[in-house]
Design an enzyme around this catalytic site. Structure first.
Site: not given
Ligand code: XMP
Length: 516
Positions: A82-83, A169, A372
Site C-alpha cells: 500500500c503506502y 492489503h 489474544k
C-alpha cells in the site's frame, strides 16, 4: 533462537502489527522498526528482508514519512504494501498520482504475468484495498504482474533487484490467498525457514523488559485473567523481585479464585504478591444498589482507591517507576499520525482508566504487539497451566453483574456454589473449550418447589452458555440435554438457596451475554 529476521518498517498503518503477526503465523521472526531506522542498523541485525508497511500519509505530501534510501541498497528483498509500494514508486524514480477515485473495499485482482510472489496461486482473487494514491508510472526495471479494475499496477516487481510491491492489503483476512502471497515472499523470495516458535519470543521480550525497566520497580494489577497473568509471569521472569503484583479481592470473585491466584503466583512463580482483602468495602458500598451501571461505577471507583492505597504503601518502601498492564494489540484503539511520527502516537486502552497518569508512573505493556491467541501460546510457553491460559472471559465487576438486583453475601455464596458446579461439569465433559463463556446467574425471584415432603420457596438459578468469536455477537450454546439435566439436578440437590434452574436461550443481539 531463529536468526532470520524480517524487518517491518512502521509507517503508521493499523495493519503493521497484523503484518508482523502474519509473519509469526508463518513461523518466521519479525521485528517492527520505526520507519526512519537507518539501513546500517538493519544490516547489523542481519535482516533477511524488509517490508514497508502501509500508512495513512500520502507520499506526495510534504514531510511524509520516508525510509532511509539506503534500505534499497541492502541487497535484501523489499516488499512495499500500500503506502509502501507508493514509496518505492516515488523513491526509485517512478511517479505517484492521486487515484481518480479513492479505492476502498474489495477489488478483483487479475494476473498479467508470472511472478515468484504469486507462484502457486490462481487468479482472479478478491482483494481488499484502502488507498487514495497510485503508482502512475513505474520506476525503471519494474513491471506490473497483476492489476485490479482501478489499479493497473496492483502487483509490481523488479525481480532482478528483488523489489516487490502490492497495492492492496494481503495481510487482512478479506484478501483471498493473502497469506500465500506473504508466504511466497518469506520462503521463495527471502528464503527464510519456518523455525520461529513462541518460546523464542520469551527471550526477546525478556531482553526488552530488562532494557526498559533497568533497576526500577514495577507494579502490576493482577486480576487472574489471561492477559494480566501472562504479563505477570513474563515480567517476573525478566526482573524477578523487582515486580510486585497487587490482587484485589473485591468479594465478587468466583469460588476458590483468590486461592488459585495465590497458589499459582506466590507458590509456583515466586512472585511478590500482595493480596488486598477489600470485600468488606466493596460490599458495603454496593449495599442496596440494584442498577447495573451504578454497580459498575462503584466497583470501578472503589478499585482505583484500593489499588492507589496499596501502590502508595509499596512506594513508601522504595522507588516505583512502572505500572505494568496486559494491554494487547486489539486493545490499542487508534493510531493517528502527528508530526509525521505515527509510531509514537498509538494510544493505549487502560483497563484501570487513567491510573498511570494520576500516579505519574510509566507504562510497561509487554503484550502490546500480540493478539489474544498469541498471548495464550506465550502463557503456555511460560509454563502457566492450560486451565488458566484458556479461561473464559470474566467481567471486571465480577459476580456483581451476575447477582441480579441487590447484592448480599448470602446471594453471592449461593451463586458461587452453583457456578462452580456448572463450570466443573463443563470441564469434566470436555465442553468447556467449546463455549465462549458460561456462568450461572442469581435471579431475585422466588418460586415454589417440593423437596421430599416439604414445600420450598427459593430463588431461581439461570445458566448461560454462549458461543461467539469476539463477544460482539453470540448464540446460546446448544448443550446436550443430558448434560443440562445433570447440572440442574446437582444444583438443586447441592445448593441450598436454589430450587429451580433455567437455561437461557437468548442470542446477542437482542440480548447481551451478561444479564446486567
Ligand atoms: P455483554 O454482556 O455486553 O458482554 O454482551 C460482552 C463481553 O463483555 C464482558 N463484560 C464486561 N467486561 N467489564 C468487563 O471487564 C464489564 O463491565 C463488562 N460487562 C460485560 C462480558 O462478560 C462478555 O465477555
Amino acid at each position: 533462537m531463529s536468526q532470520q529476521t524480517i524487518a517491518v518498517l512502521d509507517f503508521g498503518s493499523q495493519y503493521t502489527q497484523v503484518i508482523a503477526r502474519r509473519i509469526r503465523e508463518c513461523r518466521v521472526h519479525s521485528r517492527i522498526y520505526p520507519f526512519g531506522v537507518d539501513a546500517e542498523t538493519l544490516r547489523r541485525d542481519g535482516v533477511r528482508g524488509v517490508i514497508l508497511s502501509g500508512g495513512p500519509a500520502s507520499v506526495r505530501a510534504k514531510g511524509s514519512p520516508r525510509p532511509d534510501a539506503a534500505v534499497f541498497a541492502l541487497g535484501v528483498p523489499v516488499l512495499g504494501i500500500c503506502y509502501g509500494v507508493q514509496l518505492m514508486g516515488e523513491m526509485l524514480g517512478g511517479k505517484v498520482l492521486p487515484s481518480a477515485h479513492r479505492e476502498y473495499g474489495h477489488g478483483t485482482l487479475r494476473f498479467r504475468a508470472g511472478s515468484d510472489l504469486l507462484r502457486g496461486i490462481r487468479g482472479p482473487l478478491r482483494v481488499w484495498n484502502s488507498h487514495g494514491d497510485k503508482v502512475a508510472r513505474l520506476p525503471k526495471g519494474f513491471r506490473a504482474v497483476a492489476s485490479t479494475e482501478n489499479s493497473e499496477h496492483a502487483v509490481v516487481q523488479d525481480a532482478a533487484r528483488r523489489f516487490y510491491g502490492i497495492q492492496f492489503h494481503p495481510e487482512v483476512a478479506h484478501s483471498e490467498r493473502g497469506m500465500d502471497i506473504l508466504r511466497n515472499f518469506l520462503f521463495r523470495i527471502c528464503r527464510c525457514e519456518p523455525d520461529w516458535v513462541m518460546e523464542d519470543y520469551v527471550g526477546t521480550a525478556i531482553r526488552q523488559i530488562r532494557g526498559q525497566v533497568g533497576k526500577s520497580h514495577v507494579i502490576l494489577g493482577l486480576s487472574g485473567g489471561v492477559d494480566s497473568s501472562v504479563a505477570a509471569a513474563l515480567i517476573q521472569k525478566a526482573v524477578g523481585r523487582q515486580l510486585t503484583c497487587v490482587f484485589v479481592d473485591n468479594g465478587l470473585l468466583r469460588l476458590g479464585e483468590r486461592e488459585q491466584v495465590e497458589r499459582m503466583f506466590r507458590g509456583r512463580f515466586k512472585v511478590d504478591l500482595r493480596v488486598v482483602d477489600a470485600s468488606g468495602r466493596f460490599l458495603r458500598r454496593l449495599r442496596g444498589v440494584t442498577d447495573p451501571e451504578r454497580k459498575r461505577k462503584i466497583i470501578g471507583h472503589e478499585f482505583i482507591r484500593v489499588f492507589d492505597a496499596e501502590v502508595a504503601k509499596i512506594r513508601r518502601k522504595g522507588k516505583v517507576e512502572f505500572l505494568a498492564q496486559g494491554t494487547l494489540y486489539p486493545d490499542i484503539i487508534e493510531s493517528v499520525a502527528i508530526d509525521g511520527n505515527p509510531a509514537a502516537t498509538i494510544k493505549s486502552h487502560h483497563n484501570v482508566g487513567g491510573l498511570p497518569k494520576r500516579m505519574k508512573l510509566r507504562l510497561l505493556e509487554p503484550l502490546r504487539e500480540l493478539f489474544k491467541d498469541e498471548v495464550r501460546a506465550l502463557g503456555e510457553a511460560l509454563g502457566l497451566p492450560r486451565e488458566m491460559v484458556w479461561r473464559h472471559p470474566f467481567p471486571g465487576p465480577g459476580l456483581a453483574v451476575r447477582v441480579c438486583g441487590e447484592i448480599t453475601r448470602e446471594r453471592l455464596e449461593v451463586l458461587r456454589k452453583a457456578d462452580d458446579i456448572f463450570i466443573s461439569e463443563l470441564r469434566a465433559s470436555g465442553l468447556y473449550p467449546k463455549v465462549w463463556q458460561a456462568f450461572a446467574v442469581f435471579l431475585p425471584v422466588r418460586s415454589v418447589g417440593v423437596m421430599g415432603d416439604e414445600r420450598t420457596y427459593d430463588h431461581v438459578c439461570a445458566l448461560r452458555a454462549v458461543t461467539s468469536s469476539d463477544a460482539m455477537t453470540a448464540d446460546w450454546a446448544h448443550l446436550p440435554h443430558e448434560f443440562l439435566r445433570k447440572v440442574s439436578s446437582r444444583i438443586i440437590n447441592e445448593v441450598k438457596g436454589f430450587n429451580r434452574v433455567c437455561y437461557d436461550i437468548s442470542s446477542k443481539p437482542p440480548a447481551t451475554i451478561e444479564w446486567e
